[in-house]
Design an enzyme around this catalytic site. Structure first.
Site, PDB file in Angstrom:
ATOM      1  N   CYS A   2     -18.323   3.402   5.453  1.00  0.00           N
ATOM      2  CA  CYS A   2     -17.978   1.626   5.233  1.00  0.00           C
ATOM      3  C   CYS A   2     -18.784   0.971   5.249  1.00  0.00           C
ATOM      4  CB  CYS A   2     -16.521   2.032   6.342  1.00  0.00           C
ATOM      5  SG  CYS A   2     -15.888   0.319   6.599  1.00  0.00           S
TER       6      CYS A   2
ATOM      7  N   LYS B 108       1.369  -3.279   4.508  1.00  0.00           N
ATOM      8  CA  LYS B 108       2.021  -1.851   4.562  1.00  0.00           C
ATOM      9  C   LYS B 108       3.373  -1.448   4.749  1.00  0.00           C
ATOM     10  CE  LYS B 108      -2.860  -1.394   5.952  1.00  0.00           C
ATOM     11  NZ  LYS B 108      -3.841  -0.453   6.849  1.00  0.00           N
TER      12      LYS B 108
ATOM     13  N   CYS C 155     -15.076   0.006  14.344  1.00  0.00           N
ATOM     14  CA  CYS C 155     -15.361  -1.554  14.602  1.00  0.00           C
ATOM     15  C   CYS C 155     -13.929  -1.688  15.008  1.00  0.00           C
ATOM     16  CB  CYS C 155     -15.493  -2.137  12.795  1.00  0.00           C
ATOM     17  SG  CYS C 155     -14.239  -2.266  11.245  1.00  0.00           S
TER      18      CYS C 155
ATOM     19  N   CYS D  37      -8.311   0.835  11.643  1.00  0.00           N
ATOM     20  CA  CYS D  37      -8.578   2.130  10.603  1.00  0.00           C
ATOM     21  C   CYS D  37      -7.464   3.558  11.419  1.00  0.00           C
ATOM     22  CB  CYS D  37      -9.092   2.567   9.896  1.00  0.00           C
ATOM     23  SG  CYS D  37      -9.515   1.228   9.200  1.00  0.00           S
TER      24      CYS D  37
ATOM     25  N   ARG E 200       0.632  -1.746  -0.016  1.00  0.00           N
ATOM     26  CA  ARG E 200      -0.010   0.138  -0.245  1.00  0.00           C
ATOM     27  C   ARG E 200       0.938   1.143   0.127  1.00  0.00           C
ATOM     28  NH1 ARG E 200      -5.659  -0.978   2.055  1.00  0.00           N
ATOM     29  NH2 ARG E 200      -5.887  -2.997   1.479  1.00  0.00           N
TER      30      ARG E 200
HETATM   31  C1  SRM Z   1      -9.706   5.829   5.431  1.00  0.00           C
HETATM   32  C2  SRM Z   1      -9.004   5.077   6.712  1.00  0.00           C
HETATM   33  C3  SRM Z   1      -9.665   5.581   7.538  1.00  0.00           C
HETATM   34  C4  SRM Z   1      -8.732   6.815   7.383  1.00  0.00           C
HETATM   35  O1  SRM Z   1     -10.184   7.658   8.055  1.00  0.00           O
HETATM   36  O2  SRM Z   1      -8.052   7.243   7.511  1.00  0.00           O
HETATM   37  C5  SRM Z   1      -9.142   3.079   6.411  1.00  0.00           C
HETATM   38  C6  SRM Z   1     -10.591   3.508   5.367  1.00  0.00           C
HETATM   39  C7  SRM Z   1     -11.096   1.453   5.210  1.00  0.00           C
HETATM   40  N1  SRM Z   1     -10.364   0.976   5.564  1.00  0.00           N
HETATM   41 FE1  SRM Z   1      -8.771   0.418   6.792  1.00  0.00          FE
HETATM   42  N2  SRM Z   1      -8.384   2.507   6.496  1.00  0.00           N
HETATM   43  C8  SRM Z   1      -7.079   3.158   6.887  1.00  0.00           C
HETATM   44  C9  SRM Z   1      -6.706   2.694   7.532  1.00  0.00           C
HETATM   45  C10 SRM Z   1      -6.270   1.779   8.486  1.00  0.00           C
HETATM   46  C11 SRM Z   1      -5.185   1.458  10.130  1.00  0.00           C
HETATM   47  C12 SRM Z   1      -4.003   2.187   9.553  1.00  0.00           C
HETATM   48  C13 SRM Z   1      -2.673   1.537   9.772  1.00  0.00           C
HETATM   49  O3  SRM Z   1      -2.885   1.285   8.368  1.00  0.00           O
HETATM   50  O4  SRM Z   1      -2.185   2.459   9.872  1.00  0.00           O
HETATM   51  C14 SRM Z   1      -5.273  -0.607   9.857  1.00  0.00           C
HETATM   52  C15 SRM Z   1      -4.344  -0.542  11.210  1.00  0.00           C
HETATM   53  C16 SRM Z   1      -3.637  -1.393   9.962  1.00  0.00           C
HETATM   54  C17 SRM Z   1      -3.475  -2.725  10.062  1.00  0.00           C
HETATM   55  O5  SRM Z   1      -3.861  -2.560   8.858  1.00  0.00           O
HETATM   56  O6  SRM Z   1      -3.313  -3.776  10.510  1.00  0.00           O
HETATM   57  C18 SRM Z   1      -6.646  -0.347   8.888  1.00  0.00           C
HETATM   58  C19 SRM Z   1      -7.168  -1.782   8.311  1.00  0.00           C
HETATM   59  C20 SRM Z   1      -8.619  -2.087   8.496  1.00  0.00           C
HETATM   60  C21 SRM Z   1      -8.864  -3.103   7.305  1.00  0.00           C
HETATM   61  C22 SRM Z   1      -8.087  -4.727   8.555  1.00  0.00           C
HETATM   62  C23 SRM Z   1      -7.060  -5.640   8.055  1.00  0.00           C
HETATM   63  C24 SRM Z   1      -6.591  -6.679   8.814  1.00  0.00           C
HETATM   64  O7  SRM Z   1      -5.762  -6.842   8.683  1.00  0.00           O
HETATM   65  O8  SRM Z   1      -8.330  -7.503   8.696  1.00  0.00           O
HETATM   66  C25 SRM Z   1      -9.558  -3.540   7.084  1.00  0.00           C
HETATM   67  C26 SRM Z   1     -10.659  -4.826   6.941  1.00  0.00           C
HETATM   68  C27 SRM Z   1     -10.002  -5.183   5.508  1.00  0.00           C
HETATM   69  O9  SRM Z   1      -8.875  -5.175   5.040  1.00  0.00           O
HETATM   70  O10 SRM Z   1     -10.831  -6.396   5.165  1.00  0.00           O
HETATM   71  C28 SRM Z   1      -9.794  -1.848   6.377  1.00  0.00           C
HETATM   72  C29 SRM Z   1     -10.741  -1.258   4.929  1.00  0.00           C
HETATM   73  C30 SRM Z   1     -11.232  -0.169   5.283  1.00  0.00           C
HETATM   74  C31 SRM Z   1     -11.787   0.020   4.164  1.00  0.00           C
HETATM   75  C32 SRM Z   1     -11.305   0.025   2.968  1.00  0.00           C
HETATM   76  C33 SRM Z   1     -13.716  -0.527   4.569  1.00  0.00           C
HETATM   77  C34 SRM Z   1     -13.785  -1.857   3.243  1.00  0.00           C
HETATM   78  O11 SRM Z   1     -13.153  -2.861   3.304  1.00  0.00           O
HETATM   79  O12 SRM Z   1     -14.239  -1.825   2.494  1.00  0.00           O
HETATM   80  C35 SRM Z   1     -12.755   1.670   5.200  1.00  0.00           C
HETATM   81  C36 SRM Z   1     -13.216   2.247   3.864  1.00  0.00           C
HETATM   82  C37 SRM Z   1     -13.755   3.594   4.757  1.00  0.00           C
HETATM   83  C38 SRM Z   1     -14.295   4.848   3.528  1.00  0.00           C
HETATM   84  O13 SRM Z   1     -15.477   4.762   3.639  1.00  0.00           O
HETATM   85  O14 SRM Z   1     -13.026   5.561   3.244  1.00  0.00           O
HETATM   86  N3  SRM Z   1      -8.709  -1.772   7.408  1.00  0.00           N
HETATM   87  N4  SRM Z   1      -7.009   0.371   7.805  1.00  0.00           N
HETATM   88  C39 SRM Z   1      -7.525   4.397   6.345  1.00  0.00           C
HETATM   89  C40 SRM Z   1      -6.876   4.740   5.190  1.00  0.00           C
HETATM   90  C41 SRM Z   1      -5.212   4.678   4.737  1.00  0.00           C
HETATM   91  C42 SRM Z   1      -4.795   4.350   3.812  1.00  0.00           C
HETATM   92  O15 SRM Z   1      -4.780   5.542   3.324  1.00  0.00           O
HETATM   93  O16 SRM Z   1      -4.153   3.541   3.030  1.00  0.00           O
HETATM   94  S1  SF4 Z   2     -12.092   0.536  11.449  1.00  0.00           S
HETATM   95 FE1  SF4 Z   2     -12.092   1.161   8.601  1.00  0.00          FE
HETATM   96  S2  SF4 Z   2     -13.311  -0.509   8.651  1.00  0.00           S
HETATM   97 FE2  SF4 Z   2     -14.208  -0.495  10.918  1.00  0.00          FE
HETATM   98  S3  SF4 Z   2     -15.831   1.265  10.427  1.00  0.00           S
HETATM   99 FE3  SF4 Z   2     -13.708   2.246  11.043  1.00  0.00          FE
HETATM  100  S4  SF4 Z   2     -12.749   2.437   8.256  1.00  0.00           S
HETATM  101 FE4  SF4 Z   2     -14.449   0.974   8.830  1.00  0.00          FE
END
Ligand code: SRM
Ligand code: SF4
Ligand SMILES: Cc1cc2nc3c(=O)[nH]c(=O)nc-3n(C[C@H](O)[C@H](O)[C@H](O)COP(=O)(O)OP(=O)(O)OC[C@H]3O[C@@H](n4cnc5c(N)ncnc54)[C@H](O)[C@@H]3O)c2cc1C
Ligand SMILES: Cc1cc2nc3c(=O)[nH]c(=O)nc-3n(C[C@H](O)[C@H](O)[C@H](O)COP(=O)(O)O)c2cc1C
Lengths: 555, 565
Positions: free
Chosen positions: A437, A210, A476, A480, A144
């Site tokens: 989301c 990541k 949840c 994130c 990523r």
């Molecule tokens: C936008 C963001 C949160 C924010 O408000 O900033 C975000 C938003 C979403 N994350 Fe995240 N994640 C974001 C950082 C993170 C982080 C923090 C980090 O990476 O430092 C994590 C935890 C760290 C990690 O990955 O372990 C994170 C762990 C997840 C997960 C769980 C992954 C896992 O290992 O299980 C999901 C769900 C999945 O991937 O199945 C997820 C999934 C999602 C999704 C795409 C929901 C989906 O799969 O349909 C969310 C989109 C919501 C929306 O409408 O925008 N997001 N997500 C962050 C975007 C980062 C980026 O620019 O790429």
């Molecule tokens: S933590 Fe990530 S996946 Fe869970 S509600 Fe927030 S944006 Fe959606």
């Protein structure tokens, strides 16, 4: 490498996708639905998009005989979170023309636009491309967006370190030309050989991957929350190399005990760029070959490492890289913050860090942030750097231009807004959650600002106004906004209900633990009231809230 | 009773004659009997060889009749020139000898748009038409309060100007064929005799049986939802009305007489000094309070110029000839007193019914009628206004009773179940095809179905999207193409989608598909017709002329039908 059985559905889709093409062309032609075909919903992630629908609007639209309001969220690839002034202007107008208009700064130093309808995807990606921006591999089972400590004032060699974000991102890009063919309508490539991908092959990784680079003493990027973290080792203003930490991952699943948050483990040090890049590359190949491809809940690198052991993993990487990793060098993180306001770097350039609550760049009652940043960008005398705490740094301003920028920021009340916001508010983060989301169980960014508004009086009451306690909320357990390494973490369990986590430290080196479950707002405020009063009375000098809760064995 | 040889002739003649010819003969013979005098048969060479048949049409009926009669006249050796009244050179009128007008009534007893110039011309006296010998055929609809008004006016004016009637005016209701033929047979006859004596001195009392209005149903509104989502520029109401005994066919419309908004009535009354809103007065030999009269009976918005004229003479003021609503009249040209206001009530026209194409199917929605109504929005000198009936319907809550009548539309019917159909219905035009598709779904018709739909924005304006998706998934719809005009910089409409599909479209037409068009007349229906002819020309490798003929051919075979408004 062991043969894997019962591959998950996504694995099959990836392999059948003909270089991440899937049926996207047809999906775009399906006129009567705003959705794309099932398989393509997985494929487009690799192109930086998620299909979503406005969950608030489902019921009413069904009444109106309208299908769900399917839209797409697009996430840009910005290694180290850097964007120039022209690109900001372009992004601003694209957001206005094609999306909800809100520019959303993420916790990984990039931006998302929400609410693109299907027919707007191509125009959006084309306009981005004209501005030299893309969304390749910002989602999906692949490397990523690469993070890097954001603020140039942190070190004279910040620029040197920062350059790695881009190099790594380039090295780990998929080779397929699908993105250009489908979205930019470039010539289809005749010879698929050009696309052969020794790293990802046709399987890509078992799960998202990541990478972050941190420059001590500030851990603003939460380096240990990443699958792979680089810690810059700097001795008297020289970059010696990097400590490499692997296996960070911050998500759990309610009621699935085999899932857990994990901080990265430092496995060694590399001194040259060549070795560093090689080591990174091979960490990915080992994960590619040994990661779990049948259960996506257990597919992240952290589980692979715990399954085979850190030593085995290190050895496997060394074997593939063809050299041994040196012992890790000493390093120390003393803080994890953004430097709000004006600061100068060693070369005399100026930087203003703007507080953007939950990363939502838009014009609201308090400040016309979106308009202000557009005017700033239009001067073409600045660049922009996004932080991993969802803020933006107006960057690289020469002494002579500082005043004019200052004037714009004052005119739109940005400076007053940043200064007036409390320490705790500026330290806090929430994820997107509802309404877009699909995984959200509770509110995130729509609720935290107002909860903070009720926490502030409590801190005042206990004379803690200037404590920089880090509070993070997610809708949840996916984490994130990295709530598991906050001093106070709220993890949504159901509408209006959150688990309260405490015990994380201020530098992001210790995970917190669940203190109380399923609290509603009154219960949350009540718990915090008690914790704060105890903290005030019984803390030792300079003791942080997180350390206090651990010393007191509250968890 | 006929002797062998005569009977044979008759039977041969009957066998070899078209329906129209027969009904013409029927009229012809019944006339002869009527006058009990033998006349030379029309087939003999007539001495008159030039008549003009001028038509004024809105939805094409008058035109169809006119061209049909011209053809018949030619058969009888009379050279008839057919012209639409908007093409007609008004100066020629003075030179005309035999002049037949076929004109419908629109709006509120007004002439069709295309006949306005002509209509106004003959209403401005100051010239004479000594040579003119004329007759008028008036198309209309008894469900409208001012039945065949435009025809009446023309007939009257031409006489005032010195023209001589050669056959009394004939009024025709919606089912106009029979009465129209009767009229034409009379006309033909007098033309063939060429006897000045045949001139009818003054209008005789109308003889044509005036069908006794239409059955009025009382239903109950059971659903009323705005189909457009937030952020749309439009409001389109899907309204379901329960009416057990209602009878109709897919393709029919219903007519509804709206009520005027309370607020409008109240403000009007506030401008009529000293009026007592509760006072009862007689109207069409029933008594109503003045308030009820204004709310339920009289049209008070957008008064036609004729009414404005009469108002002017009551208040004895100069008022420019324009359409204007009563409220503004009262504001700008106040009435003297209550008495004068009551006088004004006397000159107002009744509220006219509005028609809405049914969106339901008898087979699928037994005992219900559904309609799709878009709120009509327009501005009158910067003031935003809403259409009376569409706004009225939008306001209705569920469980409110509502009266309506069924307006048959014989020329807009589904073909045999095994025939393929192409449906072009942007905007509220979708109504007719929701009806068609529901009907074909319910009856398991085997023909293929292709729908073209268009609106402004995909996200908020896709009327009946989920139903259309279901019909597509279950195979009831074979093909669907949609055009959303404002989702991209350049405007895209249904006709653009039709062009994209041109080859396929022509294939369907070639293999016998029926084509239907429903929706707003301007500019949509015009553009779509052009597109269709263009497609026939290009993909049928025809000349413009051939394409046009092919198209007209389709119309005559009933393979192209419109329901446009
Ligand atoms: C936008 C963001 C949160 C924010 O408000 O900033 C975000 C938003 C979403 N994350 Fe995240 N994640 C974001 C950082 C993170 C982080 C923090 C980090 O990476 O430092 C994590 C935890 C760290 C990690 O990955 O372990 C994170 C762990 C997840 C997960 C769980 C992954 C896992 O290992 O299980 C999901 C769900 C999945 O991937 O199945 C997820 C999934 C999602 C999704 C795409 C929901 C989906 O799969 O349909 C969310 C989109 C919501 C929306 O409408 O925008 N997001 N997500 C962050 C975007 C980062 C980026 O620019 O790429
Ligand atoms: S933590 Fe990530 S996946 Fe869970 S509600 Fe927030 S944006 Fe959606
Ligand atoms: C066969 C047929 C089928 C139809 N089917 C449908 C259907 O399925 N769905 C549908 O929505 N409609 C349909 N219509 C149209 C419908 O009958 C009405 O014409 C439409 O709803 C507008 O009526 P209204 O009373 O709301 O507007 P009105 O009050 O009658 O106003 C109509 C127009 O008159 C003008 N006007 C009115 N008042 C003023 C003023 N004070 N000053 C200046 N101009 C003025 C404006 O241009 C306005 O747009 C159909 C019509 C026909 C003939
Ligand atoms: C909007 C509208 C208003 C009408 N108003 C009247 C009317 O006031 N009086 C009348 O007799 N017929 C009225 N009619 C009926 C038409 O005159 C009738 O349908 C006629 O056949 C149309 O002929 P055309 O296709 O040549 O215009 C109206 C029809 C429509 C669609």
């Amino acid at each position: 490498m062991e043969e894997q059985h019962n591959l998950s559905g996504i694995e099959k889709i990836k392999q059948a996708s003909d270089g991440l093409r899937g049926e996207i062309e047809q999906s775009l032609k399906d006129e009567i639905t705003g959705a794309i075909r099932e398989g393509d919903q997985a494929v487009v992630k690799f192109h930086g998009m998620y299909q979503q629908d406005d969950r608030d609007r489902r019921e009413e639209r069904a009444q109106k005989k309208l299908d769900r309001l399917y839209t797409f969220m697009i996430r840009l690839r910005l290694p180290g979170g850097f964007m120039d002034a022209k690109q900001w202007v372009a992004m601003h107008s694209i957001a206005g023309d094609n999306s909800t208009g809100v520019i959303k700064i993420t916790t990984r130093q990039t931006v998302q636009l929400h609410g693109l309808i299907k027919s707007k995807i191509r125009p959006t990606i084309k306009s981005f491309s004209e501005a030299g921006l893309d969304s390749i591999a910002t989602c999906g089972d692949i490397n990523r967006n690469v993070l890097c400590s954001a603020h140039p004032k942190q070190s004279p060699i910040h620029e040197k370190v920062f350059a790695y974000a881009d190099k790594i991102s380039e090295m780990l890009m998929p080779k397929t030309k699908a993105y250009y063919e489908i979205w930019l309508e470039d010539e289809k490539i005749a010879d698929k050989k050009e696309e052969e991908d020794p790293l990802y092959q046709d399987r890509y990784l078992p799960r998202k991957f990541k990478i972050a680079i941190a420059i001590p003493p500030n851990n603003d990027v939460d380096v240990f929350g990443n699958d792979l973290g680089l810690i810059a080792i700097i001795e008297n203003n020289e970059l010696k190399g990097y400590n490499i930490a692997i296996g960070g991952g911050l998500s759990t699943t309610h009621g699935n005990p085999s899932t857990y948050a994990r901080l990265g483990t430092v496995i060694g040090f590399t001194d040259t760029e060549e070795k560093t890049m090689k080591a990174i590359y091979e960490v990915l190949t080992v994960q590619r070959d040994y990661g779990n491809r049948s259960d996506r809940k257990l597919a992240r690198l952290k589980y692979t490492i715990d399954k085979y052991g850190v030593d085995w993993f290190r050895t496997e990487v060394e074997k593939r890289a063809g050299f041994k990793l040196e012992p890790a060098r000493p390093f120390q993180f003393t803080e994890r913050r953004d430097y709000f306001g004006w600061y100068q770097n060693n070369r005399g350039l100026w930087y203003y860090t703007v507080f953007v609550e939950n990363g939502r760049v838009t014009d609201d009652e308090q400040a016309a942030l979106k308009t202000a940043l557009l005017e700033v960008a239009k001067t073409n005398k600045v660049s922009f750097r996004f932080t991993a705490n969802q803020n933006v740094i107006i960057s690289d301003i020469s002494e002579k231009d500082k005043d004019s920028i200052q004037k714009i920021l004052e005119k739109f009340n940005i400076i007053a807004h940043t200064e007036a916001s409390s320490v705790v508010r500026k330290n806090s983060m929430a994820c997107v959650a509802l309404p877009t989301c699909p995984l959200a169980l509770a509110e995130g960014q729509r609720y935290l600002p107002n909860l903070i508004g009720k926490i502030e009086p409590l801190m005042e009451k206990h004379g803690l106004v200037n404590e920089d306690i880090i509070i993070r909320m997610t809708g949840c357990p996916n984490g994130c906004a990295r709530p598991y390494i906050a001093e106070i973490g709220f993890v949504g369990t159901a509408p209006g209900k959150y688990n309260l986590h405490i015990g994380g430290d201020n530098q992001g080196m210790r995970l917190n633990k669940i203190y109380k479950e399923n609290l509603d707002e009154p219960a949350i405020l009540n718990e915090l009231d008690n914790l704060f009063s105890q903290f005030k009375k019984e803390r030792t000098i300079k003791e942080s809230f997180g350390d206090f809760t651990v010393r007191k064995q509250l968890i | 009773m006929l002797p062998e040889h005569k009977l044979k002739i008759l039977l041969d003649l009957v066998k070899s004659s078209s329906k129209d010819e027969l009904s013409w003969m029927n009229g012809y013979i019944s006339d002869i009997i009527g006058e009990e005098t033998r006349k030379m048969p029309v087939t003999a060479k007539a001495t008159i060889n030039k008549v003009t048949i001028a038509y004024g049409t809105e939805t094409g009926n008058s035109k169809r009749v006119a061209t049909d009669f011209a053809a018949k006249a030619k058969k009888n050796g009379i050279n008839a020139k057919v012209v639409s009244l908007d093409q007609y050179r008004l100066n020629d009128l003075a030179k005309e000898e035999y002049f037949l007008t076929i004109i419908s009534t629109q709006g509120e007893g007004e002439p069709p748009e295309a006949a306005k110039k002509f209509y106004d011309h003959i209403h401005h006296n100051g010239f004479k038409l000594e040579k003119l010998k004329y007759s008028v055929l008036a198309l209309g609809d008894t469900s409208y309060p001012l039945y065949c008004k435009a025809g009446e006016d023309v007939d009257e004016q031409l006489q005032k100007l010195g023209g001589k009637r050669i056959a009394e005016m004939q009024k025709c209701d919606v089912e106009f064929e029979e009465d129209a033929n009767l009229w034409f047979s009379k006309v033909l006859k007098t033309l063939s005799d060429n006897k000045e004596s045949n001139v009818v001195p003054t209008a005789l009392p109308e003889t044509a049986k005036k069908s006794a209005g239409k059955k009025s149903y009382s239903g109950t509104i059971i659903t009323n939802i705005n189909l457009n989502d937030r952020g749309s520029n439009k409001e389109t109401y899907h309204i379901e009305i329960a009416a057990d005994e209602v009878e109709y066919e897919a393709g029919d419309s219903i007519g509804i007489v709206p009520e005027n908004p309370d607020k409008m009535v109240e403000t009007i009354l506030s401008f009529a000094k000293g009026i007592n809103a509760g006072k009862k007065i007689q109207y069409k030999n029933e008594s109503y309070t003045i308030f009820d009269l204004l709310k339920y009976k009289l049209n008070i918005s957008h008064l036609i110029t004729a009414v404005v004229k009469r108002y002017a003479s009551i208040v004895t003021q100069e008022i420019p000839e324009t359409k204007i609503d009563l409220l503004n009249l009262l504001k700008i040209y106040p009435v003297k007193d209550a008495a004068q206001f009551e006088e004004v009530l006397g000159i107002l026209n009744p509220i006219a019914p509005r028609l809405y194409t049914m969106a339901s199917s008898p087979a699928a929605n037994n005992g219900e009628v559904h309609i799709t109504v878009v709120k009509d929005v327009f501005t009158v000198n910067e003031e935003k206004k809403f259409g009376i009936c569409s706004a009225f319907l939008g306001r209705q809550n569920i469980n409110t009773p509502i009266k309506f009548f069924v307006q048959k539309n014989k020329r807009f019917r589904l073909p045999a179940p095994d025939k393929d159909i192409i449906m072009i219905g942007p905007g509220t035009g979708i109504a007719a095809f929701r009806s068609f598709l529901a009907e074909r779904d319910a009856t398991g018709a085997s023909g293929k179905n292709w729908l073209f739909f268009g609106e402004q924005h995909f996200a908020v304006d896709f009327l009946y999207q989920t139903e259309i998706q279901n019909w597509f998934e279950t195979g009831v719809l074979t093909k669907v193409n949609v055009a959303f005009s404002r989702d991209q910089p350049e405007k895209i409409y249904v006709q653009h989608r039709m062009w994209e599909q041109g080859a396929e479209l022509y294939k369907w037409i070639q293999s016998g598909a029926h084509v239907y068009l429903c929706g707003k007349k301007d500019p949509m229906s015009v553009d779509v017709e052009h597109a269709l002819m263009g497609i026939i020309e290009k993909f049928g490798e025809k000349t413009k002329e051939e394409a046009r003929e092919f198209f007209i051919q389709m119309e005559n075979e009933g393979r192209y039908s419109e329901d446009v408004y």
